[in-house]
Design a protein around this motif. Sequence first.
Motif, PDB file in Angstrom:
ATOM      1  N   PHE A  42       0.854  -1.305   0.104  1.00 55.23           N
ATOM      2  CA  PHE A  42      -0.026   0.215   0.106  1.00 55.23           C
ATOM      3  C   PHE A  42       0.949   1.257  -0.003  1.00 55.23           C
ATOM      4  O   PHE A  42       1.922   1.161   0.580  1.00 55.23           O
ATOM      5  CB  PHE A  42      -0.840   0.178   1.245  1.00 55.23           C
ATOM      6  CG  PHE A  42      -1.829  -0.935   1.196  1.00 55.23           C
ATOM      7  CD1 PHE A  42      -3.104  -1.166   0.438  1.00 55.23           C
ATOM      8  CD2 PHE A  42      -1.689  -2.209   2.289  1.00 55.23           C
ATOM      9  CE1 PHE A  42      -3.944  -2.067   0.721  1.00 55.23           C
ATOM     10  CE2 PHE A  42      -2.733  -3.044   2.341  1.00 55.23           C
ATOM     11  CZ  PHE A  42      -3.892  -2.985   1.617  1.00 55.23           C
ATOM     12  N   ALA A  51      -3.413   0.370  -3.655  1.00 57.97           N
ATOM     13  CA  ALA A  51      -2.894  -0.837  -3.311  1.00 57.97           C
ATOM     14  C   ALA A  51      -2.049  -1.206  -4.830  1.00 57.97           C
ATOM     15  O   ALA A  51      -2.604  -0.961  -5.778  1.00 57.97           O
ATOM     16  CB  ALA A  51      -3.840  -2.065  -3.573  1.00 57.97           C
ATOM     17  N   LEU A 113      -7.244  -3.814  -1.475  1.00 55.36           N
ATOM     18  CA  LEU A 113      -7.765  -2.182  -1.006  1.00 55.36           C
ATOM     19  C   LEU A 113      -9.076  -2.483  -0.169  1.00 55.36           C
ATOM     20  O   LEU A 113      -8.970  -1.499   0.839  1.00 55.36           O
ATOM     21  CB  LEU A 113      -7.787  -1.548  -2.233  1.00 55.36           C
ATOM     22  CG  LEU A 113      -7.982   0.025  -1.795  1.00 55.36           C
ATOM     23  CD1 LEU A 113      -6.949   0.694  -1.173  1.00 55.36           C
ATOM     24  CD2 LEU A 113      -8.347   0.814  -3.322  1.00 55.36           C
ATOM     25  N   TYR A 116      -7.965  -3.302   3.149  1.00 50.04           N
ATOM     26  CA  TYR A 116      -7.123  -2.353   3.982  1.00 50.04           C
ATOM     27  C   TYR A 116      -7.045  -2.269   5.445  1.00 50.04           C
ATOM     28  O   TYR A 116      -8.110  -2.012   5.929  1.00 50.04           O
ATOM     29  CB  TYR A 116      -6.857  -1.167   3.377  1.00 50.04           C
ATOM     30  CG  TYR A 116      -5.918  -0.096   3.902  1.00 50.04           C
ATOM     31  CD1 TYR A 116      -4.780  -0.157   3.601  1.00 50.04           C
ATOM     32  CD2 TYR A 116      -6.470   1.031   5.037  1.00 50.04           C
ATOM     33  CE1 TYR A 116      -3.663   0.886   4.182  1.00 50.04           C
ATOM     34  CE2 TYR A 116      -5.485   1.994   5.551  1.00 50.04           C
ATOM     35  CZ  TYR A 116      -4.225   1.742   5.076  1.00 50.04           C
ATOM     36  OH  TYR A 116      -3.142   2.558   5.668  1.00 50.04           O
ATOM     37  N   PRO A 117      -5.746  -2.767   5.900  1.00 55.48           N
ATOM     38  CA  PRO A 117      -4.575  -2.984   5.612  1.00 55.48           C
ATOM     39  C   PRO A 117      -4.182  -4.482   5.873  1.00 55.48           C
ATOM     40  O   PRO A 117      -3.193  -4.737   6.030  1.00 55.48           O
ATOM     41  CB  PRO A 117      -3.590  -2.174   6.646  1.00 55.48           C
ATOM     42  CG  PRO A 117      -4.378  -2.405   7.907  1.00 55.48           C
ATOM     43  CD  PRO A 117      -5.936  -2.391   7.439  1.00 55.48           C
TER      44      PRO A 117
END
Length: 129
Positions: A42, A51, A113, A116-117
């Motif tokens: 990321f 991403a 994405l 995330y994360p």
Amino acid sequence: MIREDKFLISRRPYAVDLSSFRHSERDPDKTWAWYAADAVWFRGRKAEPVACVGTLRTIIDDPAPADARAFLERYTDGRYGGDTEGRWDGENYWGAQKPEVIEQHLALLRPMLASYPAIPDGYDGWWRF
């Protein structure tokens, strides 16, 4: 590289597919070879992450690393980071031009994405320089 369990975008970490570890054929007259592994990461700000998918690669002197973990532990020069092959910001894709490669990238980057994360399945992380 250093492996950490905690994700901090400011440390610019990578999640690595350890099974993708590979190296170039070593020239018998040289004491080094190129080594690489596929990775995802990321970038951007915490509020607006992007991403990315690509490759971590570098030259390593003999003795050759035995496996992907040994490669990552000996990979110490992070000046250039990963070679980005595709990236997704939630709206726009940048990267490959071949439709089948774009589809492969988006199949990985979209859920990455969205979660995330979190580390995508099949990847080991987080690794940082």
